[in-house]
Write an enzyme that holds these catalytic residues in place. Sequence first.
Site, PDB file in Angstrom:
ATOM      1  N   ASP A 105       2.960  17.010  60.288  1.00  0.00           N
ATOM      2  CA  ASP A 105       2.668  18.272  59.619  1.00  0.00           C
ATOM      3  C   ASP A 105       3.692  19.290  60.125  1.00  0.00           C
ATOM      4  O   ASP A 105       4.358  19.075  61.148  1.00  0.00           O
ATOM      5  CB  ASP A 105       1.222  18.735  59.870  1.00  0.00           C
ATOM      6  CG  ASP A 105       0.777  19.734  58.782  1.00  0.00           C
ATOM      7  OD1 ASP A 105       1.656  20.281  58.083  1.00  0.00           O
ATOM      8  OD2 ASP A 105      -0.435  19.966  58.633  1.00  0.00           O
TER       9      ASP A 105
HETATM   10  C1  BGC Z   1       0.095  22.262  55.973  1.00  0.00           C
HETATM   11  C2  BGC Z   1       0.549  21.044  55.201  1.00  0.00           C
HETATM   12  C3  BGC Z   1       1.688  21.418  54.297  1.00  0.00           C
HETATM   13  C4  BGC Z   1       2.809  21.991  55.145  1.00  0.00           C
HETATM   14  C5  BGC Z   1       4.036  22.394  54.355  1.00  0.00           C
HETATM   15  C6  BGC Z   1       1.247  22.927  56.685  1.00  0.00           C
HETATM   16  O1  BGC Z   1       0.843  24.139  57.211  1.00  0.00           O
HETATM   17  O2  BGC Z   1      -0.906  21.906  56.878  1.00  0.00           O
HETATM   18  O3  BGC Z   1      -0.527  20.522  54.457  1.00  0.00           O
HETATM   19  O4  BGC Z   1       2.123  20.318  53.554  1.00  0.00           O
HETATM   20  O5  BGC Z   1       2.324  23.138  55.808  1.00  0.00           O
HETATM   21  O6  BGC Z   1       3.787  23.488  53.561  1.00  0.00           O
END
Ligand code: BGC
Length: 760
Positions: free
Chosen positions: A262
């Site tokens: 993530d």
């Molecule tokens: C989220 C993800 C997301 C990523 C990119 C993170 O804060 O938890 O689900 O894909 O950001 O935007």
Amino acid sequence: MKQMLTWAVVWLFALPMNAQQPRYLDPAVPMEQRIEDALARMTTHEKIQVIHAQSKFTSAGVPRLGIRQLNMDDGPHGVREELEWNTWNPARWTNDSIVAFPSLTCLAATWNRDLAALYGKAIGEEFAFRGKDLMLGPGVNVARTPLNGRAFEYMGEDPYLAGEMVVPYIRSVQAGGVGCCLKHFVLNDQETDRFSVNVNVSERAMREIYLRPFERAVKEAAVWSIMGSYNLWQNVHCSQNDALLNGILKREWGWDGALVSDWNAVTDTWQAATGGLDIEMGTEPRGKDSSSPDVYNFYYMAQPLEQKVQAGDVPMEVLDEKVRRVLRLIFRTSMNPRKIVGSQCSEQHYEACRRIGEEGITLLRNEKIKSAKGAAPLLPLEPTALRGRRILVVGENATRSLTCGGGSSELKPHREVSPLDALRSYFSRLRSDVTIDYAQGYASGAPIYDKVDAVPPAEQQRLNDEALAAARRADLIIYVGGLNKNHRQDCENGDREGYDLSFGQNQLIARLADIQPRIVVCLFGGNPYATSWLQKVAALVHCWYLGSESGTALVNVLTGQVNPSGRLPVTFARRLEDYPSMLFGTDGYPGTDRQVHYREDLFVGYRWFDLSAREKRAFLQRQGAASPAAPLQQPVFPFGFGLSYTTFRYGRPAITATADGWEVSVDVTNTGQRAGQETVQLYVGPRTPSADRPKKELKNFGKLRLQPGQTQTLRLALTPQDLAVWDETLHAWQTRPGQYTAYVCASAADIRGTVSFDCR
Ligand code: BGC
């Protein structure tokens, strides 16, 4: 003759060229050989380059070798707008508006596997057309608390339902050469303290509840990538967790995909290198400007790892294994010769959006109202009966965009039809003389990520008063409210503040209903909420989030052009404290000193509400919970519940043995006046329930479309694997021989028939 000569010349020229084409570029060569060939040509630095970000949403390829980069984007309800290469600012493109599809909870509420496949096909086409290789989604974290700010991005409280919906979804996205990056592996079940909370959960609940939808996506849909979550398990961050990623996911399940972190979930080079992470994204290295173009060199798996590999501290084989997985993902997606071109904002995509919305909308209450013609349910609305009448639409969600906000799933839709616009255009198409008034009723402020935008009480009062005054003149009220995508509503990086609807909506709905009992309450949201006003209102429609065709789908249901058939993928309890995760103080949620304990164990959602009051008390005692202050209550709307404008009768179910297990069959008849769809749910449990196992669990379901008076026989298969539980001493799935009961149900609390069978 001349033609043959031309071919011979072409062939002669082509021969040396083909012979020179490196094997890794030849799609006819088996994938694993291409990977090894490419790997052998890469320098250590090039290997390092492909395992971390080179911008906010891309990771590098190998330009020298003609190996393409990976273009990623959120997900999961449409393609996110383009952002600047190195920042979170919008890039301000003018060609990146897309179709916003319904939220994944809405998809789960359709209980329709074909619609999951349709969703995947449509969204995959949009991702392909926007030049994306990897969709950051879908998500299958399990709903253990109704406060979770991101529940709308997931598929409810039941691992079987989530698994059944996610498998066809992934298959259809990937059939077009776009990869899914399944979120968030694993136990990312709350947003409060999401970066730091460690989840303590029994091995059995981990396997049977939380890992199960991921396991099925790996084994049945062969998902190409998975996103590691922020939170910790066994006190190690999940994006770099050796036991989880190498132990369970890669070795035990035999997964060959690439694990993407993530964004900003990685904390350590050694753990990331050895803990099963393949692509590091979104890191914000300490002391560095995270929007500077050279920040990527300071990622944990960039220079710091390269140095460790050069020094022999991390074996080259560890790096090679990551590169193999990344190359595999590149060959499957960005260099897939069969990758589709796709399309954006096509009529088919809007149609898919509308159909999924219409089938996900869940009718929760529809009481009879007296009129000159006698008593009849308030819905569907009859346009002829409304001639010359005044409809008052109240509520911010009647006009507000519900696709912006919410965090990373925010979208920039090309169009978004609001409920108010859809109602107005419906009645104007009919050339009806119905008057439609609108009063906002309450305000929630702007969707500001990470901040609450509080509205001054005086402004709230003014809006309330205006709506109540308008209600006195109305013949019918359509209230359109609920949650929205603001911070501390349905939004990333913060959970809801409570179980009630915010912005004074409980009081407002109750007061409106006191003035005009002909009130239809339509609520949006990815979570259940308290319904203190329920007995006062004639109808309640839960809409989840419906995307671009929001208003159209809702109005089609309200006016009976579509007969609602959505069924809840989550339990609507009466009060927050009726949820088992809420009965263990801060230990149970959101954690004490960053340790959260899933003491409700296997008894998530309906598995808990199936227990009697005595069984619940005994369980709580065993798990060391204080006695609840007030008696625990049964849900207002159980899992699997949803009404229709028609009614269904179930025959007596029968069971027969088959080569693979059993088949349960049941006749279902439409006993009402309208065509409609019924979702028959098959739950199974041991005939003599034991304290350590839920009484019954969903193991199959089927959706029937029936004309008035029509009967159909539904056949649902069961296998011995469906009866298996995770054995904590053997660390394996085990099917215990014995007597079982199959429950044929219209919801988890509405058993229409049972049959017993033996499993030897
Ligand atoms: C989220 C993800 C997301 C990523 C990119 C993170 O804060 O938890 O689900 O894909 O950001 O935007």
